[in-house]
Write an enzyme that holds these catalytic residues in place. Structure first.
Site, PDB file in Angstrom:
ATOM      1  N   ARG A  46       0.827  -1.216   0.000  1.00  0.00           N
ATOM      2  CA  ARG A  46       0.000   0.000   0.000  1.00  0.00           C
ATOM      3  C   ARG A  46       0.861   1.267   0.000  1.00  0.00           C
ATOM      4  O   ARG A  46       0.393   2.352  -0.382  1.00  0.00           O
ATOM      5  CB  ARG A  46      -0.980  -0.016   1.192  1.00  0.00           C
ATOM      6  N   TYR A  75     -16.690  14.446 -17.529  1.00  0.00           N
ATOM      7  CA  TYR A  75     -17.100  13.046 -17.430  1.00  0.00           C
ATOM      8  C   TYR A  75     -18.233  12.930 -16.395  1.00  0.00           C
ATOM      9  O   TYR A  75     -18.172  13.565 -15.337  1.00  0.00           O
ATOM     10  CB  TYR A  75     -15.880  12.233 -17.006  1.00  0.00           C
ATOM     11  N   ASP A  95      -8.178  16.946 -16.949  1.00  0.00           N
ATOM     12  CA  ASP A  95      -8.420  15.531 -17.238  1.00  0.00           C
ATOM     13  C   ASP A  95      -8.015  15.319 -18.700  1.00  0.00           C
ATOM     14  O   ASP A  95      -8.680  15.784 -19.617  1.00  0.00           O
ATOM     15  CB  ASP A  95      -9.901  15.194 -17.012  1.00  0.00           C
ATOM     16  N   LYS A 148      -8.536   3.776 -20.003  1.00  0.00           N
ATOM     17  CA  LYS A 148      -8.909   4.090 -21.380  1.00  0.00           C
ATOM     18  C   LYS A 148      -7.697   3.946 -22.307  1.00  0.00           C
ATOM     19  O   LYS A 148      -7.286   2.834 -22.567  1.00  0.00           O
ATOM     20  CB  LYS A 148      -9.529   5.487 -21.422  1.00  0.00           C
TER      21      LYS A 148
HETATM   22  C1  LIG Z   1     -13.549   6.931 -17.464  1.00  0.00           C
HETATM   23  C2  LIG Z   1     -13.212   8.334 -17.159  1.00  0.00           C
HETATM   24  C3  LIG Z   1     -12.952   8.741 -15.852  1.00  0.00           C
HETATM   25  C4  LIG Z   1     -13.064   7.803 -14.664  1.00  0.00           C
HETATM   26  O1  LIG Z   1     -12.074   6.821 -14.704  1.00  0.00           O
HETATM   27  P1  LIG Z   1     -12.271   5.336 -14.116  1.00  0.00           P
HETATM   28  O2  LIG Z   1     -10.973   4.686 -14.461  1.00  0.00           O
HETATM   29  O3  LIG Z   1     -13.456   4.749 -14.815  1.00  0.00           O
HETATM   30  O4  LIG Z   1     -12.488   5.474 -12.665  1.00  0.00           O
HETATM   31  C5  LIG Z   1     -12.583  10.061 -15.636  1.00  0.00           C
HETATM   32  N1  LIG Z   1     -12.491  10.945 -16.659  1.00  0.00           N
HETATM   33  C6  LIG Z   1     -12.755  10.580 -17.938  1.00  0.00           C
HETATM   34  C7  LIG Z   1     -12.648  11.582 -19.009  1.00  0.00           C
HETATM   35  C8  LIG Z   1     -13.123   9.276 -18.228  1.00  0.00           C
HETATM   36  O5  LIG Z   1     -13.394   8.929 -19.486  1.00  0.00           O
END
Ligand SMILES: *Cc1c(COP(=O)(O)O)cnc(C)c1O
Length: 381
Positions: free
Chosen positions: A57, A111, A176, A201
């Site tokens: 951790r 998101y 982001d 992603k």
């Molecule tokens: C999927 C996504 C998130 C969240 O991420 P997770 O890995 O699903 O927790 C945040 N921002 C964007 C733009 C996303 O596409």
């Protein structure tokens, strides 16, 4: 850089492929040395060479290799990885709230999950949602973060990061960067203090590993590691290995998916039943000229609008090769209905229109993707 980043230690370990370090605990040496190593990492320090890693951790070599790779690609001093994109965003929010700065200025659209987290206030934050132009007026003395997404989810609006950073007047800006990936955009160079990814992603890219990461300077990295150590939202070694492996092919995937997406966007824009296509590569979608300056290319995500919500809702069930699923950025093409799925928790006034579909273009032959979309659009009209 994408191929070699995070692999520096391999030769001295006598291996060529990246190992997976699964230990949850590590030999401590003396009580004194083990204790100092524990204290150092539990309060945000990075692992010191030659000392015990103590406990997974606090620190894990496989995770650290992925973090080193992301930092190189984003051009930041450090990066800190989490169990998911939402765990990463939660850690940043907790760090701001813990510092007494509970107010967040958030540029919409975001998101759906991020919008929901901010609006719910469950982590003790307050939020003002605004536009890029509204950022300065929304600042309060207790504003600890400005959050934006570009391209934004799901309508692919492009935001000028440097302009928002200037308007933020010293308040740290979190970008982001999930949709662009560091191949197309490196927000740190444009004034962002924090660059967040859902590594689930593009970074992983194969739809089989979940993770999140924040790239930042050393001060933020220490604060985020401390929060990660106490709250436990860690990335574990198996997905860390897959995400790190994904970095090596990231530039090739992003460019190939983008080349396919450019063709798909033009085909959709030219189809009589498609009312409008939202793709940063179409001139009308980039009025400020972000592509070629802040962003190296338009990417592989788009949204398109049908004449009515009912038609749009029938299409995801009618595709063949394409998968009706949430998520994005992977090797295969996915379609989903934002108003019904990813943006379901967003308040009505900010929810995407129900006639809109989002498409994440994968690595298939663009002609096959177009053929599948056209048959689905035409058979459901
Ligand atoms: C999927 C996504 C998130 C969240 O991420 P997770 O890995 O699903 O927790 C945040 N921002 C964007 C733009 C996303 O596409």
């Amino acid at each position: 850089m994408a191929v070699h980043a995070g692999r520096d230690w391999l030769t001295e370990q006598g291996v060529h492929a990246v190992p997976i370090d699964l230990s949850t605990t590590a030999p401590l040496g003396s009580v004194h040395d083990g204790g100092l190593a524990y204290e150092h990492m539990a309060t945000g320090g990075s692992h010191t060479a030659g000392q015990s890693t103590v406990y997974q951790r606090l620190w894990n070599p496989t995770v650290a290799r992925f973090e080193a790779g992301v930092a190189v690609l984003e051009g930041t001093p450090e990066a800190v990885a989490f169990a998911s994109g939402m765990a990463a965003l939660s850690a940043v929010l907790l760090a701001a709230v813990a510092a007494g700065k509970k107010h967040v200025v958030a540029v919409r659209p975001l998101y759906g999950g991020s919008d929901h987290l901010l609006a719910s206030g469950v982590l003790g934050n307050e939020v003002t949602f605004t536009t890029p132009e509204g950022v300065r007026a929304a600042l309060r003395p207790d504003t600890g973060l400005v959050i934006l997404e570009t391209p934004a989810n799901p309508t692919l609006e492009l935001v000028d990061i440097a302009r928002v950073a200037a308007a933020a007047d010293g308040v740290p800006v979190l970008v982001d960067n999930t949709f662009a990936s560091p191949v197309l955009q490196q927000p740190f160079a444009h004034g962002a203090a924090l660059v967040l990814h859902s590594a689930t992603k593009f970074l992983g890219g194969h739809g089989d590993a979940m993770g999140g990461v924040v790239a930042a300077d050393a001060g933020w990295a220490a604060r985020l590691r401390r929060i990660r150590a106490v709250t436990g939202g860690i990335l574990t070694p198996w997905p860390a290995y897959l995400l790190h492996r994904g970095l090596a092919t990231l530039p090739v995937r992003v460019r190939a998916q983008q080349a396919g997406a450019e063709k798909v966007a033009l085909a959709l824009a030219g189809h009589g039943l498609v009312k409008r296509v939202y793709y940063p590569g179409l001139a009308e979608c980039d009025p400020a000229g972000i592509i070629g300056t802040q962003m190296a290319g338009p990417g592989s995500l788009m949204a398109f609008e049908l004449a009515g919500a009912e038609h749009a809702e029938r299409i995801p069930a009618a595709v063949g090769m394409i998968t009706h699923a949430v998520s994005l950025g992977g090797i295969d093409t996915l379609i989903q209905h934002p108003a019904g799925l990813t943006h379901r928790p967003v308040e009505a006034a900010a929810k995407p229109h129900a006639s809109l579909l989002r498409l994440s273009v994968g690595l298939e032959d663009p002609a096959d993707i177009v053929a599948d979309l056209v048959q689905a659009i035409e058979t459901t009209r």
